[in-house]
Write a protein that holds these residues in place. Structure first.
Motif, short mmCIF file in Angstrom:
data_model
loop_
_atom_site.label_atom_id
_atom_site.label_comp_id
_atom_site.label_asym_id
_atom_site.label_seq_id
_atom_site.Cartn_x
_atom_site.Cartn_y
_atom_site.Cartn_z
N UNK A 65 2.14 5.58 -18.18
CA UNK A 65 2.20 4.62 -19.36
C UNK A 65 2.73 5.39 -20.56
N UNK A 66 3.82 4.93 -21.44
CA UNK A 66 4.16 5.67 -22.72
C UNK A 66 2.92 6.08 -23.41
N UNK A 67 3.01 7.19 -24.09
CA UNK A 67 1.76 7.43 -25.04
C UNK A 67 1.44 6.55 -26.10
N UNK A 68 2.23 5.93 -26.72
CA UNK A 68 1.95 5.07 -27.59
C UNK A 68 1.26 3.68 -27.23
N UNK A 69 1.65 3.23 -26.15
CA UNK A 69 0.83 2.06 -25.43
C UNK A 69 -0.24 2.61 -24.74
N UNK A 70 -0.48 3.67 -24.17
CA UNK A 70 -1.60 4.46 -23.76
C UNK A 70 -2.69 4.33 -24.82
N UNK A 71 -2.38 4.71 -26.12
CA UNK A 71 -3.47 4.89 -27.12
C UNK A 71 -3.99 3.61 -27.26
N UNK A 72 -2.94 2.48 -27.41
CA UNK A 72 -3.53 1.44 -27.80
C UNK A 72 -4.19 0.66 -26.70
N UNK A 73 -3.76 0.62 -25.40
CA UNK A 73 -4.63 0.18 -24.23
C UNK A 73 -5.90 0.82 -24.19
N UNK A 96 2.73 17.55 -22.60
CA UNK A 96 3.08 16.09 -22.14
C UNK A 96 2.91 15.21 -23.19
N UNK A 97 2.84 15.49 -24.60
CA UNK A 97 2.88 14.44 -25.54
C UNK A 97 3.61 14.70 -26.76
#
Length: 435
Positions: free
Chosen positions: A26-34, A335-336
Motif C-alpha cells: 500500500x502506498x505510504x500516504x494511503x497506509x498512514x490514513x488507513x 522504504x519511506x
C-alpha cells in the motif's frame, strides 16, 4: 470497537497495522490514513471528526506553501536550461583535471541544491545531461549513475532545503537556523565526494581537457553568477528577517521566470505549463503523505508513545542518542519518503533529544541528512532509480559504487555528531538569534 480493557494494545496496533500495510504494498500516504482510520474505528475514545480536523491542520501551514514553490523553481530552472549553464561553468573551472565530468557532476549538484532545494529535480536535471556525456567519454555507466545519485542528495542539506522547511514546521525549529546549519555539512559532503572521485577515476581512461581561458571563464561565470544569486537572495532575506521562507520561495520562482523568459529566453508557455504540471504531480504525492502523517503523529501523541519511550529508554548521552537516531532514520529512509518519515519520527525523537541536551538545529540537520540518504538506498532510493533509468541500467548494477559514496556521507554525519560545531558555527556567527 475494542473493549476498554484491551486499549493498552493500541500503541502496538498503531505501528503493527502500518507495517503490514507497507509490506503488502500500500502506498505510504494511503497506509498512514488507513492505519489511523482502523485505530479510530477500534478506539471508542476517538471520533472521525478528530481525523478530519488533524488532517486539515496538517496542511494548514503557511510555511508548507514553500514546498511546491521551491519545487516549481527547480523545474523552471531545468526548463530554462540553467542546469546546462551551470554545467558549462563547472566544466571550465575543473575541466582540465582528470575525471572532470565526475567532478562537474558533484559541483553542479552543489550549485543546483542552492537553487531548488530538491534532490529529485537535481538528479533528473543534471543526470539527463551528464550521464550520457560520461558514457560517451568512457566512464562506466554504473559509476556515472552512482555519482549523479549520490551528489543529488546534497539537495536535502544545502539551503534552501525543502526537507528542512518541513522539519522546521514539524518541530518548531528555526528554519533560518537549519538553513545556515546545513551550509558547512553540505560543503563537507561535496568535498568528500570530490576526493572520492579523484581516487576512483584513476582506473578509467578518460580524456583530459585543456585549461579554460580567462575569457571563457568570464563568459560562463556571468551565467553562473546569475543562477547563484537565488540562494544568496533566499538565505540573506530569511536571515535578515526581510522575508519568510514562503516569501523567499516566491522570490525564487519569480527569479527563475525572469531568467527563463527575459535573460536567457529559453522558456515559453508550453515549457511553463509542463514545469507546473510536473510540480503539481510531485507535490501532491509528497504533501498528501504529510496529511496522513499529521493524523498518525496525533495518534502517537494521543497514546503517549514519546513519554513511554523516554521512561523505557534512558539515553542521556547526546552522542549515543544521535547515533541511535541516525541508524533508525537510515533504516526507515530505505522504504519511506523523507516527508512522512519526518512527520512520524520527529515527534518521537525530539523530546528524547531535548532531554539529552542536543541542540535543536544540530538535531534537525542530522535528522534531515540521515533521511536524505534514503534517496540512494533501495528499495525506496528514488534518486538512484531516476539516475539508473536515465543510464539505462538495472538499479542494482550501480549499488556497489553508490555504497562508497554512502560511506563518505555517513562519515560526515558521524563528524557532525561528534563535533556539533560543524553544524552550529555558521548560525552562531551570522545569526545567533536563530540558535
Amino acid at each position: 470497537m475494542m473493549p476498554m480493557d484491551w486499549l493498552y494494545l493500541m500503541p502496538w496496533l498503531l505501528f503493527g497495522v502500518l507495517g503490514v500495510l507497507i509490506v503488502i504494498g500500500i502506498p505510504i500516504a494511503m497506509a498512514l490514513v488507513l492505519t489511523a482510520t482502523t485505530l479510530i474505528l477500534l478506539d471508542p475514545r476517538l471520533t472521525y471528526w478528530i481525523m478530519f480536523q488533524r488532517m486539515y491542520n496538517g496542511m494548514d501551514s503557511f510555511v508548507l506553501l514553500a514546498v511546491p514553490l521551491f519545487l516549481l523553481a527547480g523545474n523552471l530552472m531545468n526548463a530554462a536550461r540553467i542546469t546546462d549553464r551551470l554545467i558549462t561553468l563547472c566544466m571550465r573551472l575543473v575541466g582540465h583535471f582528470r575525471g572532470a565530468l565526475a567532478h562537474v557532476n558533484v559541483l553542479v549538484s552543489m550549485l543546483f541544491a542552492g537553487v531548488s532545494g530538491s534532490s529529485t529535480a537535481d538528479s533528473a536535471g543534471v543526470g539527463t545531461v551528464l550521464i550520457p556525456a560520461m558514457k560517451r567519454e568512457g566512464y562506466p555507466v554504473s559509476f556515472a549513475v552512482a555519482v549523479t545519485a549520490a551528489s543529488s542528495v546534497m539537495g536535502t542539506i544545502i539551503p534552501p532545503s525543502i526537507n528542512m522547511i518541513v522539519w522546521g514546521a514539524l518541530t518548531n525549529t528555526s528554519i533560518a537556523g537549519l538553513f545556515l546549519g546545513g551550509i558547512l555539512p553540505g560543503v563537507m559532503i561535496g568535498v568528500a565526494q570530490l576526493l572520492l572521485n579523484t581516487r576512483y577515476v584513476r582506473r578509467y581512461d578518460v580524456p583530459v581537457r585543456k585549461r579554460a581561458t580567462l575569457k571563457e571563464l568570464a563568459s560562463s561565470g556571468k551565467d553562473g553568477l546569475l543562477a547563484a544569486g537565488i540562494p544568496i537572495v533566499i538565505i540573506g532575506g530569511i536571515t535578515l528577517g526581510i522575508v519568510t521562507p514562503t516569501e523567499a520561495a516566491v522570490i525564487a520562482v519569480v527569479y527563475a521566470l525572469a531568467l527563463g523568459f527575459v535573460v536567457y529566453r529559453e522558456l515559453d508557455l508550453t515549457k511553463l505549463l509542463n514545469a507546473s504540471t510536473d510540480t503539481v504531480r510531485l507535490c501532491s504525492l509528497s504533501l498528501f503523505s504529510l496529511v496522513g502523517a499529521a493524523i498518525f503523529g496525533y495518534l502517537i501523541s494521543f497514546y503517549q508513545i514519546p513519554p513511554k519511550l523516554m521512561a523505557g529508554v534512558s539515553i542521556t548521552d547526546p552522542t549515543v542518542l544521535l547515533i541511535v537516531m541516525t541508524i533508525v532514520l537510515l533504516v526507515i529512509g530505505t522504504f519511506m519518503d523523507a516527508l512522512p518519515a519526518m512527520a512520524i519520527m520527529a515527534p518521537i525523537f525530539y523530546p528524547l533529544a531535548m532531554s539529552a541536551g542536543v541542540h535543536p538545529v544540530q538535531f534537525g540537520v542530522i535528522g534531515v541528512m540521515a533521511l536524505g540518504l534514503g534517496l540512494i538506498t533501495p528499495p525506496y532510493g528514488l534518486c538512484l532509480m531516476i539516475s539508473a533509468k536515465i543510464g539505462g541500467i538495472p538499479l542494482l548494477k550501480a549499488m556497489a559504487t553508490t555504497m562508497l559514496y554512502l560511506g563518505v556521507m555517513l562519515a560526515v554525519i558521524l563528524l557532525m555528531i561528534l563535533f556539533p560545531e560543524f553544524v552550529l558555527t555558521i548560525p552562531r556567527l551570522i545569526a545567533s538569534d536563530f540558535v
